[in-house]
Design a protein around this motif. Structure first.
Motif, PDB file in Angstrom:
ATOM      1  N   GLY A   1     134.454  70.411   1.107  1.00 19.81           N
ATOM      2  CA  GLY A   1     133.928  69.540   0.059  1.00 19.81           C
ATOM      3  C   GLY A   1     132.617  70.004  -0.533  1.00 19.81           C
ATOM      4  N   LEU A   2     132.418  71.325  -0.623  1.00 19.85           N
ATOM      5  CA  LEU A   2     131.164  71.870  -1.121  1.00 19.85           C
ATOM      6  C   LEU A   2     131.290  72.313  -2.572  1.00 19.85           C
ATOM      7  CD1 LEU A   2     130.055  74.000   1.950  1.00 19.85           C
ATOM      8  CD2 LEU A   2     129.454  71.643   1.380  1.00 19.85           C
ATOM      9  N   PRO A   3     130.168  72.394  -3.298  1.00 22.75           N
ATOM     10  CA  PRO A   3     130.195  72.841  -4.689  1.00 22.75           C
ATOM     11  C   PRO A   3     130.200  74.365  -4.806  1.00 22.75           C
ATOM     12  CG  PRO A   3     127.997  72.099  -4.119  1.00 22.75           C
ATOM     13  CD  PRO A   3     128.856  71.837  -2.919  1.00 22.75           C
ATOM     14  N   ALA A   4     130.726  74.842  -5.934  1.00 30.25           N
ATOM     15  CA  ALA A   4     130.708  76.271  -6.252  1.00 30.25           C
ATOM     16  C   ALA A   4     130.135  76.440  -7.649  1.00 30.25           C
ATOM     17  CB  ALA A   4     132.119  76.854  -6.182  1.00 30.25           C
ATOM     18  N   VAL A   5     129.137  77.317  -7.764  1.00 36.76           N
ATOM     19  CA  VAL A   5     128.467  77.597  -9.034  1.00 36.76           C
ATOM     20  C   VAL A   5     129.011  78.911  -9.590  1.00 36.76           C
ATOM     21  CG1 VAL A   5     126.254  78.051 -10.151  1.00 36.76           C
ATOM     22  CG2 VAL A   5     126.373  76.456  -8.228  1.00 36.76           C
ATOM     23  N   PHE A   6     129.376  78.894 -10.881  1.00 38.15           N
ATOM     24  CA  PHE A   6     129.903  80.086 -11.532  1.00 38.15           C
ATOM     25  C   PHE A   6     129.045  80.440 -12.744  1.00 38.15           C
ATOM     26  CE2 PHE A   6     133.480  78.361  -9.276  1.00 38.15           C
ATOM     27  CZ  PHE A   6     134.280  79.444  -8.923  1.00 38.15           C
ATOM     28  N   HIS A   7     128.536  81.677 -12.770  1.00 38.67           N
ATOM     29  CA  HIS A   7     127.898  82.163 -13.991  1.00 38.67           C
ATOM     30  C   HIS A   7     128.890  82.067 -15.141  1.00 38.67           C
ATOM     31  CE1 HIS A   7     125.519  84.856 -16.622  1.00 38.67           C
ATOM     32  NE2 HIS A   7     126.715  85.232 -17.035  1.00 38.67           N
ATOM     33  N   SER A   8     128.371  81.757 -16.332  1.00 34.57           N
ATOM     34  CA  SER A   8     129.228  81.713 -17.522  1.00 34.57           C
ATOM     35  C   SER A   8     128.480  82.276 -18.720  1.00 34.57           C
ATOM     36  CB  SER A   8     129.675  80.274 -17.818  1.00 34.57           C
ATOM     37  OG  SER A   8     128.584  79.504 -18.320  1.00 34.57           O
ATOM     38  N   GLY A   9     129.245  82.727 -19.708  1.00 29.96           N
ATOM     39  CA  GLY A   9     128.672  83.167 -20.967  1.00 29.96           C
ATOM     40  C   GLY A   9     127.998  84.517 -20.882  1.00 29.96           C
TER      41      GLY A   9
ATOM     42  N   THR B   1     121.699  84.303  -3.280  1.00 31.25           N
ATOM     43  CA  THR B   1     121.721  85.661  -3.785  1.00 31.25           C
ATOM     44  C   THR B   1     123.036  85.863  -4.527  1.00 31.25           C
ATOM     45  OG1 THR B   1     121.483  87.989  -3.162  1.00 31.25           O
ATOM     46  CG2 THR B   1     122.729  86.581  -1.656  1.00 31.25           C
ATOM     47  N   VAL B   2     123.293  87.068  -5.018  1.00 33.18           N
ATOM     48  CA  VAL B   2     124.578  87.393  -5.649  1.00 33.18           C
ATOM     49  C   VAL B   2     125.144  88.619  -4.944  1.00 33.18           C
ATOM     50  CG1 VAL B   2     125.764  88.106  -7.752  1.00 33.18           C
ATOM     51  CG2 VAL B   2     123.927  86.422  -7.881  1.00 33.18           C
ATOM     52  N   ASP B   3     126.295  88.436  -4.316  1.00 33.76           N
ATOM     53  CA  ASP B   3     126.984  89.529  -3.643  1.00 33.76           C
ATOM     54  C   ASP B   3     127.920  90.202  -4.642  1.00 33.76           C
ATOM     55  OD1 ASP B   3     128.543  91.216  -2.142  1.00 33.76           O
ATOM     56  OD2 ASP B   3     129.240  89.688  -0.727  1.00 33.76           O
ATOM     57  N   CYS B   4     127.493  91.359  -5.146  1.00 33.84           N
ATOM     58  CA  CYS B   4     128.322  92.130  -6.077  1.00 33.84           C
ATOM     59  C   CYS B   4     128.479  93.557  -5.557  1.00 33.84           C
ATOM     60  CB  CYS B   4     127.735  92.103  -7.484  1.00 33.84           C
ATOM     61  SG  CYS B   4     125.992  92.554  -7.570  1.00 33.84           S
TER      62      CYS B   4
ATOM     63  N   GLY C   1     126.849  75.286  -0.238  1.00 28.48           N
ATOM     64  CA  GLY C   1     127.586  75.582  -1.466  1.00 28.48           C
ATOM     65  C   GLY C   1     127.667  77.090  -1.657  1.00 28.48           C
ATOM     66  N   PHE C   2     128.280  77.519  -2.778  1.00 27.90           N
ATOM     67  CA  PHE C   2     128.515  78.941  -3.007  1.00 27.90           C
ATOM     68  C   PHE C   2     128.260  79.308  -4.461  1.00 27.90           C
ATOM     69  CE2 PHE C   2     130.501  78.060   0.928  1.00 27.90           C
ATOM     70  CZ  PHE C   2     130.445  79.236   1.649  1.00 27.90           C
ATOM     71  N   LYS C   3     127.861  80.569  -4.659  1.00 23.80           N
ATOM     72  CA  LYS C   3     127.565  81.077  -5.999  1.00 23.80           C
ATOM     73  C   LYS C   3     128.463  82.272  -6.317  1.00 23.80           C
ATOM     74  CE  LYS C   3     125.624  82.857  -9.680  1.00 23.80           C
ATOM     75  NZ  LYS C   3     124.558  82.544 -10.591  1.00 23.80           N
ATOM     76  N   PHE C   4     129.063  82.240  -7.533  1.00 25.44           N
ATOM     77  CA  PHE C   4     129.873  83.344  -8.034  1.00 25.44           C
ATOM     78  C   PHE C   4     129.310  83.814  -9.369  1.00 25.44           C
ATOM     79  CE2 PHE C   4     132.631  80.808  -5.318  1.00 25.44           C
ATOM     80  CZ  PHE C   4     133.236  81.768  -4.518  1.00 25.44           C
ATOM     81  N   HIS C   5     129.410  85.129  -9.600  1.00 27.16           N
ATOM     82  CA  HIS C   5     128.968  85.712 -10.867  1.00 27.16           C
ATOM     83  C   HIS C   5     130.098  86.622 -11.354  1.00 27.16           C
ATOM     84  CE1 HIS C   5     126.662  87.576 -14.004  1.00 27.16           C
ATOM     85  NE2 HIS C   5     125.508  87.081 -13.592  1.00 27.16           N
ATOM     86  N   PRO C   6     131.073  86.066 -12.089  1.00 26.58           N
ATOM     87  CA  PRO C   6     132.243  86.868 -12.480  1.00 26.58           C
ATOM     88  C   PRO C   6     131.918  88.167 -13.190  1.00 26.58           C
ATOM     89  CG  PRO C   6     132.693  84.547 -12.851  1.00 26.58           C
ATOM     90  CD  PRO C   6     131.237  84.646 -12.464  1.00 26.58           C
TER      91      PRO C   6
ATOM     92  N   MET D   1     129.133  90.115 -12.888  1.00 26.46           N
ATOM     93  CA  MET D   1     128.584  91.090 -11.948  1.00 26.46           C
ATOM     94  C   MET D   1     129.566  91.427 -10.831  1.00 26.46           C
ATOM     95  SD  MET D   1     124.538  90.185 -11.609  1.00 26.46           S
ATOM     96  CE  MET D   1     124.241  91.757 -10.798  1.00 26.46           C
ATOM     97  N   GLN D   2     130.418  90.481 -10.482  1.00 25.74           N
ATOM     98  CA  GLN D   2     131.382  90.723  -9.419  1.00 25.74           C
ATOM     99  C   GLN D   2     132.684  91.328  -9.942  1.00 25.74           C
ATOM    100  OE1 GLN D   2     131.248  86.689  -7.889  1.00 25.74           O
ATOM    101  NE2 GLN D   2     129.986  87.321  -6.150  1.00 25.74           N
ATOM    102  N   GLY D   3     132.878  91.322 -11.262  1.00 23.09           N
ATOM    103  CA  GLY D   3     134.026  91.976 -11.853  1.00 23.09           C
ATOM    104  C   GLY D   3     135.354  91.307 -11.559  1.00 23.09           C
ATOM    105  N   PHE D   4     135.435  89.985 -11.818  1.00 21.98           N
ATOM    106  CA  PHE D   4     136.708  89.289 -11.605  1.00 21.98           C
ATOM    107  C   PHE D   4     136.789  88.077 -12.530  1.00 21.98           C
ATOM    108  CE2 PHE D   4     134.069  86.349  -9.399  1.00 21.98           C
ATOM    109  CZ  PHE D   4     134.798  85.206  -9.110  1.00 21.98           C
ATOM    110  N   PHE D   5     138.007  87.672 -12.853  1.00 20.53           N
ATOM    111  CA  PHE D   5     138.218  86.415 -13.564  1.00 20.53           C
ATOM    112  C   PHE D   5     138.232  85.288 -12.530  1.00 20.53           C
ATOM    113  CE2 PHE D   5     140.249  89.415 -16.561  1.00 20.53           C
ATOM    114  CZ  PHE D   5     139.539  89.100 -17.702  1.00 20.53           C
ATOM    115  N   ALA D   6     137.601  84.163 -12.864  1.00 18.00           N
ATOM    116  CA  ALA D   6     137.469  83.072 -11.895  1.00 18.00           C
ATOM    117  C   ALA D   6     138.810  82.568 -11.384  1.00 18.00           C
ATOM    118  CB  ALA D   6     136.676  81.916 -12.516  1.00 18.00           C
ATOM    119  N   ASN D   7     139.864  82.704 -12.179  1.00 21.88           N
ATOM    120  CA  ASN D   7     141.182  82.228 -11.753  1.00 21.88           C
ATOM    121  C   ASN D   7     142.029  83.316 -11.106  1.00 21.88           C
ATOM    122  OD1 ASN D   7     141.760  83.747 -14.023  1.00 21.88           O
ATOM    123  ND2 ASN D   7     142.989  82.160 -15.043  1.00 21.88           N
ATOM    124  N   ASP D   8     141.424  84.456 -10.769  1.00 19.61           N
ATOM    125  CA  ASP D   8     142.133  85.525 -10.063  1.00 19.61           C
ATOM    126  C   ASP D   8     142.486  85.028  -8.662  1.00 19.61           C
ATOM    127  OD1 ASP D   8     142.833  87.873  -8.567  1.00 19.61           O
ATOM    128  OD2 ASP D   8     141.789  89.084 -10.080  1.00 19.61           O
TER     129      ASP D   8
END
Length: 294
Positions: free
Chosen positions: A153-161, A68-71, A125-130, A132-139
């Protein structure tokens, strides 16, 4: 999972309808705008439940990663429980893998939740949607979360574009595209070199950034969700065929784009025969650690 029996692995599938809580219609307008943008075909006039999604993929012998996406902080809509997604994955491990989503604004408390989900619920693993979540990935507020993900050692998926979410709404629904420019993930890849990072979607209008980062950083992958392959840029197809052949992943963005449509359109691309199995399954097998010999 019996990897050899699966035709493919879809690394980007959304949990849209909870079986444990009533729908939160607070931000229903976002769903309606996204359905219009993607031309989503809704059966029974609604998005599928998690069990319906599982059946959809099992019928096709396609494994999948669901999240899901937690926003909650930025949008204000209650999320679907990560525990619910994880429980379905545990009970359908032949076809499904659970990722979690935690709003980075939850800081250290979010990091505690991430550790609990990994240790007690088998999240992979984990999902991020910068956007919808209102943050820069390097914050740096997100770094306590990344530290836990990297530790295990898990993967993280980031929405882009570009984002279909908010498209066509007044003011884009208040969502800001700038947060999903891929370049901010370059910092994350440097600061967490052992965390596998997946840049989700063809990253238009910043496609070249995503390709460059994936070429430069060994821990960065690209998933191909959210677009029909017939709209992929020649540059993306070229690198998927060559230098990034081991780092590009089949991903649909179900239910907004269904795997049947994605796979049918993928077959029209000029992808080398030896590359297709990498994109459709083997790269995901390696990313997810599904077998040590892969």
């Amino acid at each position: 999972m019996d990897i050899d029996q699966l035709k493919a692995i879809d690394t980007h599938v959304h949990a849209e309808v909870s079986c444990c809580q009533p729908p939160d219609l607070f931000a229903k307008e976002f769903d309606e705008a996204a359905d219009k943008y993607f031309g989503t075909v809704l059966k029974q006039g609604r998005r599928p439940t998690i069990p319906e999604t599982i059946e959809h993929y099992r019928e096709r012998k396609i494994g999948f990663v669901m999240f899901t996406v937690d926003c909650e902080a930025n949008i204000g809509r209650r999320r679907i429980s990560n525990e619910e997604v994880a429980e379905f994955a545990q009970n359908n491990a032949d076809i499904m893998i659970a990722f979690a989503s935690i709003d980075p604004h939850k800081g250290k408390f979010g990091a505690r939740e991430a550790r609990r989900l990994i240790e007690d619920h088998g999240v992979r693993g984990f999902k991020f949607h910068p956007t919808m979540q209102g943050f820069f990935a390097n914050d740096r507020m997100a770094y306590p979360l990344y530290e836990v993900i990297a530790e295990y050692g898990l993967p993280a998926v980031f929405h882009s574009g570009h984002s279909g979410m908010g498209s066509g709404m007044r003011g884009g629904g208040g969502l800001r595209l700038k947060y999903s420019e891929p370049i901010y993930l370059d910092d994350v890849a440097v600061d967490f070199p052992d965390m596998k990072i997946v840049i989700a979607h063809p990253s238009w209008p910043w496609q070249e950034q995503a390709l460059s980062i994936a070429l430069h950083k060994p821990n960065v992958y690209i998933d191909l969700s959210g677009w029909s392959p017939k709209y992929f840029s020649p540059e993306l197809v070229k690198y998927a065929n060559t230098l990034l052949r081991n780092k590009v992943l089949f991903a649909s963005d179900f239910p907004l784009i269904r795997p049947d449509r994605w796979l049918e359109d993928f077959d029209t691309l000029d992808i080398k025969p030896e590359v297709k199995p990498l994109v459709l399954k083997e790269n995901a097998v390696r990313l997810l650690g599904l077998r040590t010999e892969a």
